[in-house]
Design an enzyme around this catalytic site. Structure first.
Site, PDB file in Angstrom:
ATOM      1  N   ASP A  83      25.268 -10.241  14.128  1.00 49.38           N
ATOM      2  CA  ASP A  83      26.651 -10.059  13.201  1.00 49.38           C
ATOM      3  C   ASP A  83      26.298 -10.009  11.698  1.00 49.38           C
ATOM      4  O   ASP A  83      25.766 -11.006  11.081  1.00 49.38           O
ATOM      5  CB  ASP A  83      27.363 -11.456  13.629  1.00 49.38           C
ATOM      6  CG  ASP A  83      28.988 -11.264  13.219  1.00 49.38           C
ATOM      7  OD1 ASP A  83      29.557  -9.945  13.174  1.00 49.38           O
ATOM      8  OD2 ASP A  83      29.740 -12.162  12.969  1.00 49.38           O
ATOM      9  N   HIS A  84      26.973  -9.124  11.033  1.00 44.99           N
ATOM     10  CA  HIS A  84      26.675  -8.872   9.651  1.00 44.99           C
ATOM     11  C   HIS A  84      25.415  -9.088   9.172  1.00 44.99           C
ATOM     12  O   HIS A  84      25.229  -9.601   8.246  1.00 44.99           O
ATOM     13  CB  HIS A  84      27.616  -9.922   8.862  1.00 44.99           C
ATOM     14  CG  HIS A  84      29.262  -9.598   8.973  1.00 44.99           C
ATOM     15  ND1 HIS A  84      29.620  -8.506   8.546  1.00 44.99           N
ATOM     16  CD2 HIS A  84      30.072 -10.343  10.002  1.00 44.99           C
ATOM     17  CE1 HIS A  84      30.958  -8.808   8.788  1.00 44.99           C
ATOM     18  NE2 HIS A  84      31.144  -9.628   9.785  1.00 44.99           N
ATOM     19  N   GLU A 135      29.424  -0.492   9.308  1.00 43.19           N
ATOM     20  CA  GLU A 135      30.748  -0.821   8.797  1.00 43.19           C
ATOM     21  C   GLU A 135      31.012   0.199   7.652  1.00 43.19           C
ATOM     22  O   GLU A 135      30.173   0.325   6.650  1.00 43.19           O
ATOM     23  CB  GLU A 135      30.813  -2.134   8.298  1.00 43.19           C
ATOM     24  CG  GLU A 135      32.275  -2.569   7.768  1.00 43.19           C
ATOM     25  CD  GLU A 135      32.360  -4.108   7.789  1.00 43.19           C
ATOM     26  OE1 GLU A 135      31.901  -4.885   8.606  1.00 43.19           O
ATOM     27  OE2 GLU A 135      33.566  -4.415   7.009  1.00 43.19           O
ATOM     28  N   GLY A 225      37.426  -9.859  12.221  1.00 44.28           N
ATOM     29  CA  GLY A 225      38.328 -10.795  11.536  1.00 44.28           C
ATOM     30  C   GLY A 225      39.448 -10.585  12.585  1.00 44.28           C
ATOM     31  O   GLY A 225      40.494 -10.449  12.167  1.00 44.28           O
ATOM     32  N   ASN A 267      35.989  -8.878  17.326  1.00 43.27           N
ATOM     33  CA  ASN A 267      34.945 -10.036  17.230  1.00 43.27           C
ATOM     34  C   ASN A 267      36.181 -11.291  16.858  1.00 43.27           C
ATOM     35  O   ASN A 267      37.100 -11.314  16.162  1.00 43.27           O
ATOM     36  CB  ASN A 267      34.534  -9.727  15.772  1.00 43.27           C
ATOM     37  CG  ASN A 267      33.257  -8.985  15.725  1.00 43.27           C
ATOM     38  OD1 ASN A 267      33.136  -8.127  16.847  1.00 43.27           O
ATOM     39  ND2 ASN A 267      32.425  -8.673  14.856  1.00 43.27           N
ATOM     40  N   ASP A 269      35.572 -15.465  16.069  1.00 40.96           N
ATOM     41  CA  ASP A 269      34.880 -16.648  15.849  1.00 40.96           C
ATOM     42  C   ASP A 269      36.021 -17.743  15.341  1.00 40.96           C
ATOM     43  O   ASP A 269      35.649 -18.791  15.797  1.00 40.96           O
ATOM     44  CB  ASP A 269      34.001 -16.034  14.623  1.00 40.96           C
ATOM     45  CG  ASP A 269      33.027 -17.328  14.324  1.00 40.96           C
ATOM     46  OD1 ASP A 269      33.015 -18.230  14.968  1.00 40.96           O
ATOM     47  OD2 ASP A 269      32.194 -17.472  13.279  1.00 40.96           O
TER      48      ASP A 269
HETATM   49  P1  13P Z   1      37.310 -14.331  12.504  1.00 46.08           P
HETATM   50  O1  13P Z   1      37.036 -15.005  11.520  1.00 46.08           O
HETATM   51  O2  13P Z   1      38.682 -13.853  12.544  1.00 46.08           O
HETATM   52  O3  13P Z   1      37.238 -14.748  13.836  1.00 46.08           O
HETATM   53  O4  13P Z   1      36.410 -13.111  12.878  1.00 46.08           O
HETATM   54  C1  13P Z   1      34.928 -13.178  13.301  1.00 46.08           C
HETATM   55  C2  13P Z   1      34.155 -11.837  12.919  1.00 46.08           C
HETATM   56  O5  13P Z   1      34.646 -10.754  12.492  1.00 46.08           O
HETATM   57  C3  13P Z   1      32.810 -12.048  13.172  1.00 46.08           C
HETATM   58  O6  13P Z   1      32.245 -11.014  12.588  1.00 46.08           O
HETATM   59  O1  G3H Z   2      32.454 -12.898  10.257  1.00 45.14           O
HETATM   60  C1  G3H Z   2      31.860 -13.917   9.940  1.00 45.14           C
HETATM   61  C2  G3H Z   2      31.644 -14.789  11.288  1.00 45.14           C
HETATM   62  O2  G3H Z   2      32.802 -15.393  11.389  1.00 45.14           O
HETATM   63  C3  G3H Z   2      30.453 -15.690  10.987  1.00 45.14           C
HETATM   64  O3  G3H Z   2      30.601 -16.729  10.279  1.00 45.14           O
HETATM   65  O4  G3H Z   2      28.701 -16.874   8.692  1.00 45.14           O
HETATM   66  O5  G3H Z   2      30.242 -18.689   8.892  1.00 45.14           O
HETATM   67  O6  G3H Z   2      28.554 -17.974  10.664  1.00 45.14           O
HETATM   68  P1  G3H Z   2      29.469 -17.548   9.605  1.00 45.14           P
HETATM   69 ZN    ZN Z   3      32.962 -10.133  10.747  1.00 48.74          ZN
END
Ligand code: 13P
Ligand code: G3H
Ligand code: ZN
Length: 322
Positions: A83-84, A135, A225, A267, A269
């Protein structure tokens, strides 16, 4: 079955009008809560690991936890996704280290630079049988150590997407249509308040999503998000010593609508974090004498499982699609 890429999952999701859930994992209980939910409702699944998760838990521990989940859930397809990914080196480490999908997030860079970095990752990933999410556009909120203020966020420009996808060869595209990272997605002045005093966020820009989909027919779109910030968990946190005023998320009906369109990956989290934190705060408030981590992690894991089941069935619509 072994870990899979997202190619087949996304094709089925696109054609079937649903989305696959991508949930962030940081420890064993989170992996277990998510995968037990997906196994029970027979849903395909993406487990994703951020740069922060790798720094916290260590790459090998996370890969091995996910491999354990694959053994425990032999009948559902599971992809392991970065992720990212902040740069080529991190993506390469994950491609070489057992991931089946990576995101290169160069969305903060100028358009041409984003293309250049993404293309480099795509070439390496595809040579190794791994797929790539890229992205375009900038979400507000906090992701890893990057904080983007609401006023600095920008919607994806639909007129850029065809050139970006054709030049980079990416397999899916994350776009900005008004979602935002974290539990405080919108400032109070971006929202209205309902009769209970809870903030109501501005609606997602479905016009942007529709325009992007028109320009990229059949191509999987990703929403970051996308936590809904359940107010029951915000209340549970605040009732048990926490302080999270005005935490607000994306309404679930809007995510369901996006999932029925070209959005194939959503996504989530922050919602998992809220469920875990609320449950543990409440446990300690009710049992100040307890100190065994198993006793408070067990209900936290169970609530993550229930939350994920709800998302898979009622928001993503991917139950029964494994
Ligand atoms: P949230 O913070 O809305 O759960 O988004 C998570 C996310 O985009 C992880 O890449
Ligand atoms: O978009 C980010 C995810 O919610 C991951 O969060 O960088 O705190 O692990 P983190
Ligand atoms: Zn994200």
């Amino acid at each position: 079955m072994p870990l899979v890429t997202t190619t087949e999952m996304f094709k089925k999701a696109y054609d079937g009008g649903y989305a696959v859930g991508a949930f962030n994992v940081n420890n064993m209980e989170i992996v277990q809560g998510i995968t037990e939910a997906a196994r029970e409702v027979n849903a395909p699944l993406i487990l994703q690991v951020s740069k922060g998760a790798r720094a916290y838990a260590n790459h090998t521990y996370l890969v091995k936890l996910v491999e354990a989940a694959v053994i425990e859930c032999p009948n559902i397809p599971i992809a392991l996704h970065l992720d990212h990914g902040p740069d080529f080196e991190t993506c390469k480490a994950c491609i070489d280290g057992g991931f089946t999908s990576v995101m290169i997030d160069a969305s903060s860079k100028p358009f041409e630079e984003n293309i250049e970095i993404t293309k480099k990752v795509v070439e390496y990933a595809h040579d190794h049988g791994v797929v790539v999410e890229a992205e375009l556009g900038t979400l507000a909120g906090i992701e890893d150590d990057v904080k983007v203020a609401a006023h600095a966020a920008s919607y994806t420009r639909p007129e850029e997407v065809e050139e970006f996808v054709s030049k980079t060869g990416c397999d899916s595209l994350a776009i900005a249509i008004g979602t935002s990272h974290g539990a405080y997605k919108f400032t109070a002045d971006q929202c209205t308040r309902n009769e209970k005093g809870i903030l109501v966020p501005p609606p997602l820009r479905f016009d942007v999503l529709e325009e992007v989909s028109k320009r990229l027919p059949g191509f999987p779109i990703v929403l970051h998000g996308s936590s809904s910030v359940p107010q029951d968990y915000v209340k549970m946190i605040n009732d048990n010593g926490g302080k999270m005023p005005d935490a607000v998320g994306i309404p679930e009906e809007q995510l369901r609508k996006a999932a029925s369109m070209s959005v194939c990956k959503i996504n989530i989290d922050s919602d998992l974090r809220l469920a875990m934190t609320g449950t543990i705060r409440q446990f300690f408030n009710e049992h100040p004498d307890k100190f065994d981590p198993r006793e408070y992690l067990k209900p936290a894991r169970a609530n993550i499982k229930e939350l994920v089941k709800h998302k898979l069935i009622n928001v993503l619509g991917c139950d029964g699609k494994a």
